[in-house]
Design an enzyme around this catalytic site. Structure first.
Site, PDB file in Angstrom:
ATOM      1  N   PHE A  61     -37.598 -63.729  36.175  1.00  0.00           N
ATOM      2  CA  PHE A  61     -38.275 -62.476  35.933  1.00  0.00           C
ATOM      3  C   PHE A  61     -39.103 -62.347  34.606  1.00  0.00           C
ATOM      4  O   PHE A  61     -38.363 -62.471  33.436  1.00  0.00           O
ATOM      5  CB  PHE A  61     -37.287 -61.308  36.132  1.00  0.00           C
ATOM      6  N   GLU A  62     -40.096 -61.969  34.701  1.00  0.00           N
ATOM      7  CA  GLU A  62     -40.880 -61.562  33.489  1.00  0.00           C
ATOM      8  C   GLU A  62     -41.403 -59.996  33.396  1.00  0.00           C
ATOM      9  O   GLU A  62     -42.334 -59.795  34.086  1.00  0.00           O
ATOM     10  CB  GLU A  62     -42.133 -62.385  33.415  1.00  0.00           C
TER      11      GLU A  62
END
Length: 488
Positions: free
Chosen positions: A249-250
């Site tokens: 996840f960014e």
């Protein structure tokens, strides 16, 4: 409890849906040249190149074309929409200015949607979907053929702060559409390969995570199903050449946030394909796979695809070189060593960013047994030898062009002294380096970062040359390369 009859129905329906989709895919692939937009033939396209195309669709009653934003540099951002269906599909491209492959494919798709062919399939698409295209989100970056915008930021890391007008436009359009599906279209480095294989990751996919736990809800699950479907299609045309991006996840990225905001988001990255520097075959694969995906969304037969198949797509690795030389003998300070060399042919833009030339580099050396090459040569038993400087000074470039390059290379000459090298000439148009009259050849020391120029010798004979990172078989009639270097 699921009985045997139910299982039989499931296994009958899924292949039937895929077969139907494959039928249109084959037709799309075979008829592609009919719809390919001829004015966008090379990668370095700019904002001005797509304006006549946008104007054409603005005057076409099938399409709605609206200016939805402006870049930092004052260039317009346009949204094209077609269809009357309740399901909204949103495609945006060239968030990074040097990633134009999907922009080209979008205009191919628009040509398809505007054509009289495939009437039944287009009826299914346009009656069930409304499709929206935002091509070239970063026109200022495209002008300079650079990743970032004029502010110097990566728009794909601006989903939270929204400091760029381009990022604000993307979010505003997504929110106004409340799009059901989103296609986030990019290019990736040509040096990515499909995990633990020598095959390039020609196309890579990702259904971005929307939280650190990488949970799979219906929104993300639908994106995974579409990716499985597209992978199945591409295996027919680029077998083993599909990769899957790491889904960590960014929180700043648009793809991750658009997934979180409720749009099933499919990231598509166009990578490398052998002998396709302008990515025109990859453009075709974008066209075929995206249109096929749009068709399966319209028909809703993606719903029966097993999400578990998503994890079976090989992950992306970055383990490719343009040229890999294996097991060559290299003498340093009187002692022989065995080296592998990984060489990349690095593009350098001309002024104006309309075209490029190559200034290659040794990227790595040593034991490269876990790496691969678009081109690989087994050099066991071959000695690496420094190129020589041709003893006669040639007056000018035109005289250089009259020389027998194959003969010179076969004698181990890699450099030619030229009395008059034009100041504006940035690289050598012949397969030998051009050097000034006072040029002194440096000591021969192979190391990462240097321009790869040397010869391979076996049984006292020069057999192959590497000039500016390009491999030349000296038995071949063709010793041409895109360009060599100039060392003044």
């Amino acid at each position: 409890m699921i009985n045997k009859k139910t299982i039989a129905i499931i296994f009958f329906v899924l292949p039937f849906c895929l077969v139907n989709a494959q039928d249109i895919t084959t037709q799309l692939y075979e008829t592609y040249e009919t719809f390919k937009e001829p004015t966008l033939g090379e990668r370095r396209i700019k904002h001005k190149d797509i304006q006549p195309l946008l104007e054409k669709y603005r005057n076409n009653p099938k399409f709605n074309v609206d200016r939805v934003g402006t870049s930092i540099g004052g260039k317009s951002l346009s949204l094209l929409s077609i269809g009357s269906g309740e399901t909204d599909v949103f495609l945006w491209s060239q968030m990074h200015g040097d990633e134009p492959t999907a922009t080209q494919a979008i205009f191919d798709i628009l040509n398809f949607l505007d054509s009289p062919q495939f009437k039944e399939e287009k009826e299914a698409i346009l009656s069930n979907l409304t499709i929206h295209f935002l091509p070239m989100l970063n026109p200022d970056g495209a002008e300079l053929f650079q990743r970032r915008n004029l502010l110097g930021i990566d728009i794909n890391r601006d989903a939270l702060r929204l400091q760029s007008p381009e990022g604000k436009t993307l979010k505003r359009v997504r929110d106004s559409l409340e799009a059901d599906f989103g296609f986030n279209l990019h290019d990736q480095s040509t040096y990515y390969n499909a995990e633990r294989t020598e095959k390039p990751a020609t196309i890579s996919y990702l259904a971005p995570a929307y939280n650190y736990e990488k949970d799979i809800n219906e929104v993300r699950g639908n994106a995974m199903k579409i990716i499985v479907f597209m992978n199945d299609i591409l295996q027919k045309y680029a077998p083993g050449q599909v990769g899957r991006y790491n889904d960590d996840f960014e929180p700043r990225a648009f793809g991750d946030n658009i997934q979180k905001w409720g749009t099933s988001t499919i990231l598509i990255e166009s990578g490398g394909y052998p002998n396709d520097p302008e990515k025109q075959e990859i453009r075709k694969l974008n066209y075929v796979s995206i249109l096929s995906a749009i068709y399966t969304i319209a028909k809703e037969n993606y719903k029966q695809i097993d999400i578990a198949e998503y994890e079976k797509i090989p992950e992306n690795n970055r383990m490719l070189f343009d040229l890999k030389i294996v097991g060559a003998t290299y003498n340093l300070l009187g002692k022989d060593y065995i080296l592998d060399l990984g060489i990349n042919q690095v593009e350098v833009d001309y002024e104006g960013h309309d075209d490029f030339w190559y200034s290659s580099r040794i990227w790595d050396q040593g034991d490269l047994s876990t790496y691969y090459g678009y081109e690989t040569f087994d050099a066991k038993g071959f000695q690496i030898v420094q190129g020589k400087v041709y003893p006669q000074t040639v007056s000018d470039i035109e005289k250089v062009k009259t020389l027998n390059f194959k003969e010179l290379l076969s004698q181990g000459f890699g450099f030619i002294k030229v009395a008059n090298i034009p100041e504006k000439l940035l690289n050598s148009p012949v397969p030998l380096h051009l050097v000034g009259e006072n040029y002194k050849r440096p000591d021969f020391r192979l190391q990462p970062g240097i321009n790869p120029t040397f010869f391979l010798k076996k049984d006292g004979k020069f057999t192959h040359a590497v000039i500016n990172g390009f491999f030349i078989d000296l038995e071949s009639e063709n010793v041409n390369i895109p360009n060599a270097m100039i060392f003044r």
